[in-house]
Design a protein around this motif. Structure first.
Motif, PDB file in Angstrom:
ATOM      1  N   CYS A  76      23.397  71.598  24.919  1.00 46.09           N
ATOM      2  CA  CYS A  76      22.033  71.086  25.151  1.00 46.09           C
ATOM      3  C   CYS A  76      21.734  71.126  26.650  1.00 46.09           C
ATOM      4  O   CYS A  76      20.653  71.551  27.077  1.00 46.09           O
ATOM      5  CB  CYS A  76      21.887  69.646  24.655  1.00 46.09           C
ATOM      6  N   HIS A  91      26.972  68.802  22.692  1.00 42.30           N
ATOM      7  CA  HIS A  91      25.915  68.378  23.614  1.00 42.30           C
ATOM      8  C   HIS A  91      25.934  69.156  24.941  1.00 42.30           C
ATOM      9  O   HIS A  91      24.889  69.310  25.578  1.00 42.30           O
ATOM     10  CB  HIS A  91      26.016  66.872  23.876  1.00 42.30           C
ATOM     11  N   MET A 125      16.960  63.873  16.840  1.00 44.29           N
ATOM     12  CA  MET A 125      15.961  64.497  17.696  1.00 44.29           C
ATOM     13  C   MET A 125      14.592  63.831  17.527  1.00 44.29           C
ATOM     14  O   MET A 125      13.895  63.578  18.519  1.00 44.29           O
ATOM     15  CB  MET A 125      15.845  65.992  17.398  1.00 44.29           C
ATOM     16  N   CYS A 168      17.112  66.244  22.682  1.00 45.41           N
ATOM     17  CA  CYS A 168      18.098  67.097  22.016  1.00 45.41           C
ATOM     18  C   CYS A 168      18.490  66.480  20.669  1.00 45.41           C
ATOM     19  O   CYS A 168      18.078  65.372  20.353  1.00 45.41           O
ATOM     20  CB  CYS A 168      19.305  67.322  22.934  1.00 45.41           C
ATOM     21  N   LEU A 202      24.580  74.307  19.152  1.00 45.97           N
ATOM     22  CA  LEU A 202      24.120  73.226  20.023  1.00 45.97           C
ATOM     23  C   LEU A 202      24.137  71.871  19.296  1.00 45.97           C
ATOM     24  O   LEU A 202      24.407  70.838  19.903  1.00 45.97           O
ATOM     25  CB  LEU A 202      22.703  73.612  20.462  1.00 45.97           C
ATOM     26  N   LEU A 229      14.413  70.319  21.201  1.00 46.67           N
ATOM     27  CA  LEU A 229      15.255  71.519  21.349  1.00 46.67           C
ATOM     28  C   LEU A 229      15.507  72.215  20.009  1.00 46.67           C
ATOM     29  O   LEU A 229      16.640  72.311  19.551  1.00 46.67           O
ATOM     30  CB  LEU A 229      16.582  71.169  22.006  1.00 46.67           C
TER      31      LEU A 229
END
Ligand SMILES: [Zn+2]
Ligand SMILES: [Zn+2]
Length: 281
Positions: free
Chosen positions: A49, A46, A121, A76, A42, A108
């Motif tokens: 995500c 993206h 993030m 994310c 991930l 995430l």
């Protein structure tokens, strides 16, 4: 940098099953993680995500029978912020009785696979928090899900960051020494003829601390420059002034190794010392 929002339309959110309870303001925001495994791929993709956020929504709506995804926002690794229930709406993520006090933001990451939140993030979580403050009346508190509820959420990584006050990554990398310290009161130089009286403070430099500055620094630097030393007359006593001072103390024989600090003796020597006349051959 403005928040990089992913609207519900953009991430393909399902419509909520009913209407949200409204909140006008909260004490702050609680930070969460997924608690499960997050696919490390991930971080490079993206699209994954988006799929992960949809999966969380499906789990909350179909598995738990909730109205919608529980979180207010989701961040994310790519500094993108997904709109969950959004500002002004009651979250369902903090636990019974704890949802009116705080909004919720999911990072995430999980407890296996992707566990370390990227700088992107952390920025995204803070972007989300600022957005909830601006748009949803969120207060200043930033807490973890485990504050007030029995859970390991938001995991060790995010929780220790929260406990440190949730700093912006890189926020502390500006060296303090680049900002000169304002002089508490202007240093006045009293001249006796063309010799200035020692102003009464030792000029010194400590690595990582702000430079001492003032008229005394400038006057001393100008004198040393006149004596032929390579030194900027900028009124800031830093590494260069310290090095010149040390060499000067050694050259004049004032100190064997040189302290690099302009104390009273060094100050006076700077005006009284005459280079020895070369012996006649
Ligand atoms: Zn949580
Ligand atoms: Zn992403």
């Amino acid at each position: 940098m403005a928040i990089d929002l992913v609207t519900r339309k953009e991430w393909g959110a399902r419509a909520p099953r009913g209407s949200y309870s409204t909140v006008r303001s909260t004490r702050g925001v609680k930070v969460h993680y997924t608690g499960g495994r997050v696919d490390p791929r991930l971080a490079e993709d993206h699209d994954r995500c988006v799929a992960a956020v949809k999966a969380v929504q499906n789990m909350h709506m179909d598995g738990n029978g909730w109205l919608d995804i529980a979180y207010s926002m989701v961040a994310c690794p790519h500094r993108k912020v997904f709109v969950g229930r959004g500002p002004g709406h009651l979250t369902a993520a903090n636990g019974p009785g704890l949802n009116t006090g705080h909004y919720s933001v999911l990072g995430l990451v999980g407890n296996s696979g992707l566990v370390v939140p990227s700088d992107g993030m952390l920025h995204g979580i803070l972007d989300a928090i600022e957005y909830l403050r601006d748009e949803g009346g969120a207060g200043r508190e930033i807490k973890g899900h485990r504050d007030g509820y029995a859970t390991d959420c938001p995991g060790g990584q995010l929780y220790s960051w929260v406990r440190k006050g949730a700093p912006r990554p890189g926020a502390n990398s500006t060296p303090a020494k680049s900002k000169p310290e304002p002089a508490p009161k202007p240093i006045e130089i009293v001249w006796e003829g063309d010799v200035p009286r020692w102003p009464g403070r030792v000029l010194t430099y400590t690595k990582g601390k702000p430079y001492m500055q003032g008229e005394d620094v400038r006057v001393w630097q100008a004198k040393l420059q006149k004596r032929g030393w390579s030194i900027d007359v900028d009124g800031l006593f830093g590494e260069e002034s310290t090095a010149v001072c040390r060499n000067y103390q050694q050259a004049t024989g004032l100190m064997k190794s040189g302290s690099g600090q302009v104390d009273e003796d060094t100050w006076n020597m700077s005006w009284s010392w005459r280079p020895p006349t070369p012996a006649k051959s």
